[in-house]
Design a protein around this motif. Structure first.
Motif, mmCIF file in Angstrom:
data_model
loop_
_atom_site.group_PDB
_atom_site.id
_atom_site.type_symbol
_atom_site.label_atom_id
_atom_site.label_comp_id
_atom_site.label_asym_id
_atom_site.label_seq_id
_atom_site.Cartn_x
_atom_site.Cartn_y
_atom_site.Cartn_z
ATOM 1 N N THR A 158 5.338 33.602 30.424
ATOM 2 C CA THR A 158 6.519 33.841 31.357
ATOM 3 C C THR A 158 6.424 32.410 32.187
ATOM 4 N N ALA A 159 5.917 31.528 31.873
ATOM 5 C CA ALA A 159 6.018 30.186 32.849
ATOM 6 C C ALA A 159 7.257 29.430 32.350
ATOM 7 N N PRO A 160 7.930 29.178 33.532
ATOM 8 C CA PRO A 160 9.133 28.371 33.189
ATOM 9 C C PRO A 160 8.758 26.759 32.933
ATOM 10 N N ASP A 161 9.708 26.010 32.775
ATOM 11 C CA ASP A 161 9.305 24.705 32.110
ATOM 12 C C ASP A 161 9.729 23.512 33.506
ATOM 13 N N LEU A 162 10.242 24.318 34.532
ATOM 14 C CA LEU A 162 10.768 23.442 35.519
ATOM 15 C C LEU A 162 10.903 24.524 36.713
ATOM 16 N N VAL A 163 10.498 24.546 37.943
ATOM 17 C CA VAL A 163 10.372 25.335 38.924
ATOM 18 C C VAL A 163 10.670 24.624 40.210
ATOM 19 N N TYR A 164 11.659 25.340 41.069
ATOM 20 C CA TYR A 164 12.126 24.857 42.272
ATOM 21 C C TYR A 164 11.252 25.546 43.440
ATOM 22 N N GLU A 165 10.562 24.677 44.302
ATOM 23 C CA GLU A 165 9.503 25.131 45.103
ATOM 24 C C GLU A 165 9.585 24.556 46.417
ATOM 25 N N ASP A 166 9.386 25.487 47.471
ATOM 26 C CA ASP A 166 9.116 24.880 48.924
ATOM 27 C C ASP A 166 8.034 24.105 48.857
ATOM 28 N N THR A 167 8.309 22.969 49.473
ATOM 29 C CA THR A 167 6.900 22.082 49.575
ATOM 30 C C THR A 167 5.601 22.390 50.364
ATOM 31 N N ALA A 168 6.029 23.566 51.189
ATOM 32 C CA ALA A 168 5.121 24.222 52.105
ATOM 33 C C ALA A 168 3.952 25.014 50.743
ATOM 34 N N LEU A 169 4.375 25.385 49.731
ATOM 35 C CA LEU A 169 3.779 26.186 48.645
ATOM 36 C C LEU A 169 2.923 25.359 47.710
ATOM 37 N N ILE A 170 3.317 24.185 47.746
ATOM 38 C CA ILE A 170 2.630 23.022 46.815
ATOM 39 C C ILE A 170 1.078 23.223 46.695
ATOM 40 N N ASN A 171 0.534 23.200 47.615
ATOM 41 C CA ASN A 171 -1.030 23.203 47.811
ATOM 42 C C ASN A 171 -1.518 24.464 47.610
ATOM 43 N N GLY A 179 9.344 36.963 29.966
ATOM 44 C CA GLY A 179 10.391 36.494 29.020
ATOM 45 C C GLY A 179 10.918 34.952 29.661
ATOM 46 N N CYS A 180 10.398 34.543 30.728
ATOM 47 C CA CYS A 180 11.278 33.316 31.426
ATOM 48 C C CYS A 180 10.343 31.994 31.056
ATOM 49 N N GLY A 181 9.565 32.187 30.137
ATOM 50 C CA GLY A 181 8.849 30.841 29.807
ATOM 51 C C GLY A 181 9.156 30.616 28.330
ATOM 52 N N SER A 182 8.964 29.364 28.323
ATOM 53 C CA SER A 182 9.574 28.674 26.831
ATOM 54 C C SER A 182 8.782 29.361 25.882
ATOM 55 N N GLY A 183 7.550 29.489 26.090
ATOM 56 C CA GLY A 183 6.824 30.125 25.099
ATOM 57 C C GLY A 183 6.830 31.571 24.564
ATOM 58 N N SER A 184 7.794 32.356 25.328
ATOM 59 C CA SER A 184 7.861 33.524 25.352
ATOM 60 C C SER A 184 8.609 34.104 24.033
ATOM 61 N N SER A 185 9.482 33.155 23.521
ATOM 62 C CA SER A 185 10.357 33.821 22.525
ATOM 63 C C SER A 185 10.473 32.644 21.275
ATOM 64 N N GLY A 186 9.395 32.026 21.335
ATOM 65 C CA GLY A 186 9.354 31.120 20.153
ATOM 66 C C GLY A 186 10.292 30.075 19.934
ATOM 67 N N SER A 187 10.691 29.644 21.365
ATOM 68 C CA SER A 187 11.711 28.609 21.386
ATOM 69 C C SER A 187 11.297 27.199 21.093
ATOM 70 N N SER A 188 12.093 26.569 20.411
ATOM 71 C CA SER A 188 12.098 25.061 19.890
ATOM 72 C C SER A 188 11.555 24.030 20.891
ATOM 73 N N SER A 189 11.244 22.955 20.261
ATOM 74 C CA SER A 189 10.610 21.951 21.186
ATOM 75 C C SER A 189 11.657 21.292 22.066
ATOM 76 N N LYS A 190 12.899 21.491 21.722
ATOM 77 C CA LYS A 190 14.091 21.013 22.298
ATOM 78 C C LYS A 190 14.863 22.032 23.441
ATOM 79 N N SER A 191 13.980 22.902 24.001
ATOM 80 C CA SER A 191 14.412 23.882 24.666
ATOM 81 C C SER A 191 13.672 24.301 26.074
ATOM 82 N N ILE A 192 14.413 24.262 27.148
ATOM 83 C CA ILE A 192 13.646 24.608 28.274
ATOM 84 C C ILE A 192 14.179 25.560 29.255
ATOM 85 N N LYS A 193 13.426 26.085 30.157
ATOM 86 C CA LYS A 193 13.910 27.072 31.189
ATOM 87 C C LYS A 193 13.626 26.526 32.309
ATOM 88 N N VAL A 194 14.441 26.712 33.622
ATOM 89 C CA VAL A 194 14.397 25.966 34.613
ATOM 90 C C VAL A 194 15.035 27.152 35.634
#
Length: 460
Positions: A95-108, A22-37
């Motif tokens: 479940t995908a968020p719209d924006l996620v905080y990541e350690d740069t070592a994980l990027i690749n 339920g953490c993703g924008s698409g999980s609850s039919g949220s509008s195009s003006k809604s994001i989860k971080v």
């Protein structure tokens, strides 16, 4: 809030999967003006600096963009489990968020997993992108395709924090700047002899410490050996280094600290929340003399902390970590950092980018965040901003360490190599393995992870 990627069985249970559903924008039919971080909240939830800052950014953004909704989703977990949980989230559009905080070592590794969206189409039209330092951009660049997968948020450096009062009581002159590893050990021995009840030296170790063990604990040593940048990964040969004397020497330092009672008790050191205890209890209470740690430590003592410690500016001193034998350049540091990524399966990437580029990462807001969280700035315009420079007395010292800092290999395999480092450290910390045995096990673990043909024997 720093910095293995250990995918524990518990982290992969159905309970964990349900916890992030339920953490993703698409999980609850949220509008195009809604994001989860999504961002990380340490298990010790007393540090609310990022939560408070992000809440103010949401208020600023929604005021400027009426009708939008930004939901902040803190993931409370150990650092290792946070990495696992955000990967679980990013696997599905549900479940995908719209924006996620990541350690740069994980990027690749996340790029390799197909979790992240390339941002080049956005950055190409964003004038502020030119303000980001080259090294910071490199940390969020895909090793395989050269594309940009995140916007850097901050970086850091590491050095030595020491209690001036305790060192003076132990007969050590301050300001103190050790020239070699031997100087560090000698000072720790003086503290042990003169100040019973005080832990002489903290060196993070073991698997529970995650990247704190790998970076503050081990790589601060390893990258200070004669091999320097080629001590862990030889970029010119594109191979991981095994069988090096430098690796054994670094492990021997760990062994010396813990076998001679110069460090915390093994039970303390191997605890999952020991890093929090160091900053909020041991140092302010005068129970730790020397701490090899990061530029962000003042966050534990500021007026916004759960237990403000106003005396830290007069009590604590800083020193650069010396190279092993004092060889040029004489000091060493490690830098990591965090960044904001848009998952490949985000429900509203465009709005996430708008929030990121017009609010989170403007010069003014980036300067405010770097000042608030005692970060090292990644934007060149922020690095010269008076708000940032004057925010924390130690910012100048830690910023100067950038000249001699090192970065972890930005490759997917680093996660497994980092875990192997932590295992090697833990085995010598507990006395379950000799330095030679632990180093040999590390070599075998690395070869198994990357393939024997992707390793090279190191000579120093």
């Amino acid at each position: 809030m720093r910095s293995s990627r250990i995918v524990t069985a518990a982290a992969l249970t159905a309970a964990t999967a349900l916890a992030v559903t339920g953490c993703g924008s698409g999980s609850s039919g949220s509008s195009s003006k809604s994001i989860k971080v999504v961002y990380w909240q340490n298990l010790d939830s007393t540090n609310k600096l990022q939560a408070t800052f992000l809440a103010s950014m949401v208020k600023q953004f929604t005021k400027a963009n009426p009708g939008t909704k930004v939901t902040l989703v803190p993931v409370t977990a150990s650092e290792n489990d946070y990495y696992t949980k955000i990967q679980l989230m990013m696997r599905s559009p549900a479940t995908a968020p719209d924006l996620v905080y990541e350690d740069t070592a994980l990027i690749n590794s996340d790029i390799a997993g197909g979790y992240l969206k390339p941002l080049d189409a956005y950055t190409a039209k964003w004038s502020d992108w030119s303000q980001y330092a080259k090294a910071a951009k490199g940390a969020v660049t895909g090793a395989s395709d050269g594309k940009t997968y995140a916007v850097p948020d901050d970086t850091d450096t590491r050095g030595i924090w020491y209690n001036k009062q305790l060192l003076e009581k132990a007969g050590v002159s301050v300001p103190w700047q050790p020239k070699t590893w031997a100087d560090v050990i000698a000072t720790a021995r003086k503290v042990k002899a003169k100040l019973p009840g005080v832990t002489p030296l903290n060196l993070y170790t073991g698997q529970a410490g995650g990247e704190a063990s790998s970076m503050q604990g081990f790589e601060m040593l390893l990258y200070g050996t004669p091999a320097g940048d080629k001590s862990l990964y030889d970029a010119s040969q594109k191979k991981w280094v095994v069988g090096s004397q430098g690796f054994k020497d670094a492990l021997d330092f760990v062994h010396t600290v813990y076998s001679q009672g110069l460090g915390p008790s093994k039970e303390q050191a191997l605890g999952a929340n020991f890093g929090t205890a160091v900053g909020t209890e041991l140092i302010p209470e005068g129970k730790l003399a020397i701490d090899i740690d990061g530029s962000w430590m003042p966050n534990n003592w500021s007026s916004a902390a759960a237990k403000p410690w106003t005396e830290w500016q007069s009590v604590m001193g800083t020193a650069a970590m010396p190279t092993q034998n004092g060889q040029a350049p004489g000091r060493t540091s490690m830098s990591g950092g965090w960044a904001w990524s848009i998952p490949a399966k985000a429900g509203n990437a465009d709005l996430a980018w708008k929030f990121l580029s017009t609010t989170l990462q403007t010069k003014a807001n980036a300067a405010q965040w770097n000042a608030t969280n005692a970060n090292i700035a990644v934007r060149t315009d922020v690095a010269s901003d008076s708000t940032y420079l004057n925010s924390v007395p130690t910012n100048k010292f830690f910023t100067e360490l950038v000249a001699d800092t090192h970065y972890r290999p930005g490759l997917p395999a680093y996660n497994q190599v980092s875990t192997a480092i932590q295992k090697a450290m833990e085995s010598v910390t507990t006395g379950q393995a000799s330095v030679d045995k632990a180093a040999s096990t590390f070599d075998n673990d690395v070869k198994a992870a990357v393939g024997g043909d992707k390793t090279v024997e190191g000579g120093s």
